[in-house]
Design a protein around this motif. Sequence first.
Motif: not given
Length: 712
Positions: A208-210, A214, A245, A428, A467-468, A470
């Motif tokens: 995950s890069e969030r 995730s 992440s 988001s 929300r994740h 960004t």
Amino acid sequence: MISVTGRRFHLGGKQYSYVFEADAAGYLLHLYFGPRIADEDVSYLAAPSFLSFSPMPPDAVSADFSLDTAPQEYGSYGQGDFRRPAVLYRTKGGRASNFRYMGYEICDNAVPEVLPHVRGGRTLKIFLRDTRADVSVTLFYTVNEDSDVLVRHAEIAAGENITVERVFSFSLDLPAGEYDVLRLHGRHLAERIPCRTPLGYGLCRIGSERGASSHQMNPFLALMEKGAAEDYGNVYGFGLIYSGSFALEAERGQTDIRVQGGISDVGFSWELAAGEKFTAPQAMLAYSSAGMGGLSRVYADFLRAHILPPERVYAPRPIVINNWEATYFDFDTPALCRLIDEAAELGMDTFVLDDGWFGARSDDHRALGDWQVNTKKLAGGLGPLIEHCKKRGMKFGLWFEPEMISEDSDLFRAHPDWAVGVEPRCKSRDQYVLDFSRPEIVDFIYGRMADILGRHEISYVKWDMNRHLTEFCSQASSGREGEFAHRYMLGVYALAERLERNFPAVFFEGCSGGGGRFDAGMLYYFPQFWTSDDTDAFERAKIQWGTSYAYPMSAMSCHVSACPNHQTGRVTPLAARGHIASLGATGYELDLNKLSAEEKEAVKAQIRAYRATEDLILRGDLYRLLDPFEGNYFAEIAVSKDKTRAYLVGMTARAVPSDYNRRIRLKGLEENKRYHVRELGLTLHGSTLMHAGLLLPKQHDYETWAWHIEEA
Ligand code: DGJ
């Protein structure tokens, strides 16, 4: 077990052995991970296997040694190992590293203090030193005798200024062979869908890069030996005690399979000045000879015994009525009191006030961060509601989304620089993320929450995250954006830790737009996590099935909601919703006032039945019986550890006319014990129930059945 013979290390738990050694030159070589073996010299397993094009490290002591083929415990970079390294850093001399064993130490559980971690155990520390730079790496191996999970993490210490670009928690090179990879992917409303594929050559990487573990990919990966299945075969699990992440990799190459993982290295970098160190989060390496089912039980036992909050994990859970799907943002004190009255009447014990009770939060476009009670909606504040709960014998719980800030909020107007990222930045759910990499912001939010928790009798908190991340940077950035994502997580953990410590009477439930951060890191603080925003019984059965691969049933928060279901529009029987929710920490989330008298009686009966089987959910072993991803039926059975009781729930997705005499074989019972299946009036041996099985009931669409099974 930690056994040391010279430079050979043999670790073990209930069933497994994990062996590695430092060779004569000081290279740390992985030798074995699998079923328990004798504690003897197995160094032949790492016999040098020099291939054409294999480079020799400059200081190699043997002419046929190459890092290109040597099975390693923690791969380096730039000295002939062409697999992906476990650690990568830049020094003034470049990026190449070459580790040598320097010694070991055994101590009581040595944990990364600022991160969630395994509770209990003995730790073996292995000290490595880079021969090319003034850098040391310590590998930590923590074992618990009662478990088949080996916990690993790594720490890197700089003797000169370096920039760390990757520092994985663990790495090992498994022998070449045919494996399948199983991962749990998904999306909002459909978390943790199992996906099994053959491990081909090259790199299989999940992650995950969030900024959060995730919905999309859970920090868990299993390798199944060819032919392994649900109930048999060697399987290996790799999970992270981390919620940010991440990356988990299985790289199949010319001679072996490198498995490793930890914090994602995408966008990651960490400056270490001479004298500083960095600690990677812990990873859980698990082994079972009993297929995926066995592996799931290994993880469930381990998480319950060594990760989840010990004072909460086995205690009966609050049965909540949550007002989210009952009212969404449209409520006031009288409406909530009506819900509380009904909930008390039906046998629920905690009322949880969800989103919308604070600031000007009339919808999801505003007010996150303004943690003051909205007295327009709630006349007199929370006090009258809490008093009303008490009068009805109920406890009170409250929703927070501590990590967020709305643009339309007093908090943002006062502190626009507290939002993560610089303009232009993404919204988001119309919200920004609060900069939890800054301790003063975490302090502020703690203060707001502590104020409310300190002034009211609140026994339950639902911590949401919708929300994740960004833009991975702080407005107070020192130019170290690469550190941001992890520093953010440290802020989240620090807040959770402080709240738990200072409010021990509060039960904390985790949530992230459903089950978006359902991981062992969060479960360290929260004994249960909202499994998914999808409460449709049919979809939920699948989500809970997938979640059970890596997490115990009791960690799954599961609610009965209204029909038609708000997410899918599907209509399922109330009994089905109750049965599926009873496979986790059960609760309710619907307008109880709209139930018919008959439905109310049914809910009362559900709650009584749940309390009677709750110990099986909290302490029992789960066996998956009928896979809803593969066929028309779902079934799971929870069996008590002493195998005297069991609780089975099944579902028929679609009625199949004239499809009679289908059998379901039970699992987990004792062959020679006789069991009574209450609903069928049958008394049979475990062997009969497990081999001959029982007939599936004839059912309509989405109907479920539950069997209570007791030793006769
Ligand atoms: C997402 C959660 O999963 C829901 O249960 C609910 O709490 C909403 N957020 C509230 O905004």
